[in-house]
Design an enzyme around this catalytic site. Sequence first.
Site, mmCIF file in Angstrom:
data_model
loop_
_atom_site.group_PDB
_atom_site.id
_atom_site.type_symbol
_atom_site.label_atom_id
_atom_site.label_comp_id
_atom_site.label_asym_id
_atom_site.label_seq_id
_atom_site.Cartn_x
_atom_site.Cartn_y
_atom_site.Cartn_z
ATOM 1 N N ASN A 10 0.877 -1.169 0.000
ATOM 2 C CA ASN A 10 0.000 0.000 0.000
ATOM 3 C C ASN A 10 0.912 1.216 0.000
ATOM 4 O O ASN A 10 1.491 1.548 1.027
ATOM 5 C CB ASN A 10 -0.885 -0.019 1.252
ATOM 6 C CG ASN A 10 -1.676 1.269 1.406
ATOM 7 O OD1 ASN A 10 -1.835 2.019 0.454
ATOM 8 N ND2 ASN A 10 -2.158 1.538 2.613
ATOM 9 N N LYS A 12 0.081 4.235 -0.237
ATOM 10 C CA LYS A 12 -0.570 5.433 0.305
ATOM 11 C C LYS A 12 -0.354 6.613 -0.646
ATOM 12 O O LYS A 12 -0.392 6.444 -1.855
ATOM 13 C CB LYS A 12 -0.048 5.737 1.709
ATOM 14 C CG LYS A 12 0.015 4.488 2.590
ATOM 15 C CD LYS A 12 0.238 4.793 4.020
ATOM 16 C CE LYS A 12 0.470 3.504 4.785
ATOM 17 N NZ LYS A 12 0.163 3.605 6.180
ATOM 18 N N HIS A 96 -9.426 1.064 4.384
ATOM 19 C CA HIS A 96 -8.170 1.224 5.128
ATOM 20 C C HIS A 96 -8.417 2.151 6.323
ATOM 21 O O HIS A 96 -9.213 3.095 6.234
ATOM 22 C CB HIS A 96 -7.089 1.803 4.204
ATOM 23 C CG HIS A 96 -5.736 1.778 4.835
ATOM 24 N ND1 HIS A 96 -5.302 2.754 5.702
ATOM 25 C CD2 HIS A 96 -4.733 0.873 4.750
ATOM 26 C CE1 HIS A 96 -4.076 2.458 6.112
ATOM 27 N NE2 HIS A 96 -3.708 1.312 5.545
ATOM 28 N N GLU A 98 -6.847 4.557 7.485
ATOM 29 C CA GLU A 98 -6.651 5.988 7.224
ATOM 30 C C GLU A 98 -7.885 6.587 6.546
ATOM 31 O O GLU A 98 -8.211 7.753 6.751
ATOM 32 C CB GLU A 98 -5.376 6.205 6.388
ATOM 33 C CG GLU A 98 -4.133 5.995 7.246
ATOM 34 C CD GLU A 98 -2.934 5.447 6.513
ATOM 35 O OE1 GLU A 98 -2.883 5.521 5.277
ATOM 36 O OE2 GLU A 98 -2.027 4.929 7.193
ATOM 37 N N GLU A 168 -5.587 -5.208 10.343
ATOM 38 C CA GLU A 168 -4.592 -4.170 10.576
ATOM 39 C C GLU A 168 -4.912 -3.441 11.888
ATOM 40 O O GLU A 168 -5.707 -2.488 11.897
ATOM 41 C CB GLU A 168 -4.590 -3.161 9.433
ATOM 42 C CG GLU A 168 -4.255 -3.771 8.088
ATOM 43 C CD GLU A 168 -3.634 -2.739 7.168
ATOM 44 O OE1 GLU A 168 -2.492 -2.960 6.761
ATOM 45 O OE2 GLU A 168 -4.275 -1.720 6.879
ATOM 46 N N GLY A 174 2.203 2.124 10.816
ATOM 47 C CA GLY A 174 3.145 3.240 10.711
ATOM 48 C C GLY A 174 3.778 3.639 12.020
ATOM 49 O O GLY A 174 4.388 4.706 12.122
ATOM 50 N N SER A 214 3.227 -2.281 10.389
ATOM 51 C CA SER A 214 4.682 -2.264 10.597
ATOM 52 C C SER A 214 5.369 -3.577 10.232
ATOM 53 O O SER A 214 6.302 -4.006 10.911
ATOM 54 C CB SER A 214 5.015 -1.853 12.036
ATOM 55 O OG SER A 214 4.527 -0.545 12.289
HETATM 56 C C1 PEP Z 1 -0.753 0.024 5.804
HETATM 57 O O1 PEP Z 1 -0.673 1.112 5.269
HETATM 58 O O2 PEP Z 1 -1.692 -0.727 5.517
HETATM 59 C C2 PEP Z 1 0.276 -0.376 6.763
HETATM 60 C C3 PEP Z 1 0.176 -1.524 7.374
HETATM 61 O O3 PEP Z 1 1.313 0.518 6.980
HETATM 62 P P1 PEP Z 1 2.705 0.202 7.702
HETATM 63 O O4 PEP Z 1 3.254 -1.067 7.101
HETATM 64 O O5 PEP Z 1 3.570 1.392 7.387
HETATM 65 O O6 PEP Z 1 2.434 0.046 9.165
#
Ligand code: PEP
Length: 250
Positions: A10, A12, A96, A98, A168, A174, A214
């Site tokens: 992803n 973003k 997601h 976000e 998630e 992040g 992460s």
């Molecule tokens: C994501 O954007 O779905 C995500 C898991 O981000 P990160 O790997 O940076 O935590």
Amino acid sequence: MSRKKIIAANWKMYKTPEQSRQFMDEFVPLVAGHTRDEIVICPPFVDIAAVVEKARGTNVEVGGQNLYWEKEGAFTAEVSGEMLVGAECKWVIIGHSERRQYFGETDDTVNRRLKVAAEAGLSPIVCVGEVKEEREAGVTGDVLRRQCSRAFAGISARKAAKMAVAYEPVWAIGTGLTATPEMANEAHQLIRQEAANVFGEEFAQQLRILYGGSVKPENANQLLSQEEIDGALVGGASLKADSFSKIVKW
Ligand code: PEP
């Protein structure tokens, strides 16, 4: 039951078309011949054409990061399922955290997007996960059950056949914090149970449930070797060809 794992990026709101091409020039050779897992890249909409062009004829597939539930019309800045398919996307991320946090996404809008994604023939990756306060209050299970049951409502098992779910935990996105394999396993079992309740046991056994939060080269193997973890949705560590290729080859 062995489920082929999905390693999805992803991106973003990162990368211009030129930066996307540079990534692909570096990344594609690093994963050439890798067939154990499905490899997916979800770039920003404006980069899809660049990534698709570089992915053609390779083992890398492409997805959008969102879609709208209407087919077309006066909906400035939105993108439909048919448009994603026309742009040669196979996948689409839905719900997601976000989007939920900053753009008013709700369980109901996730459901509407999932219905049209399935209708368009896309493979949706539906994101669910609890925030830190919910985990601390011990309501993670209730949150995941609610997010799944509302997302899946009114959709047949046949329509949902290409769907994957990404667990998630929002506190792990992040932040550098990662769910332990035990936490992920427990959440994935719960999601699988909810899928069984809605779509039946056979569907649930085939459903691929990704972990996101992460994931990086250093922890990918520990997470992805778990029986219940059928792939990874990777944000930050997917932006560099070298680190994302290491995750693909966990
Ligand atoms: C994501 O954007 O779905 C995500 C898991 O981000 P990160 O790997 O940076 O935590």
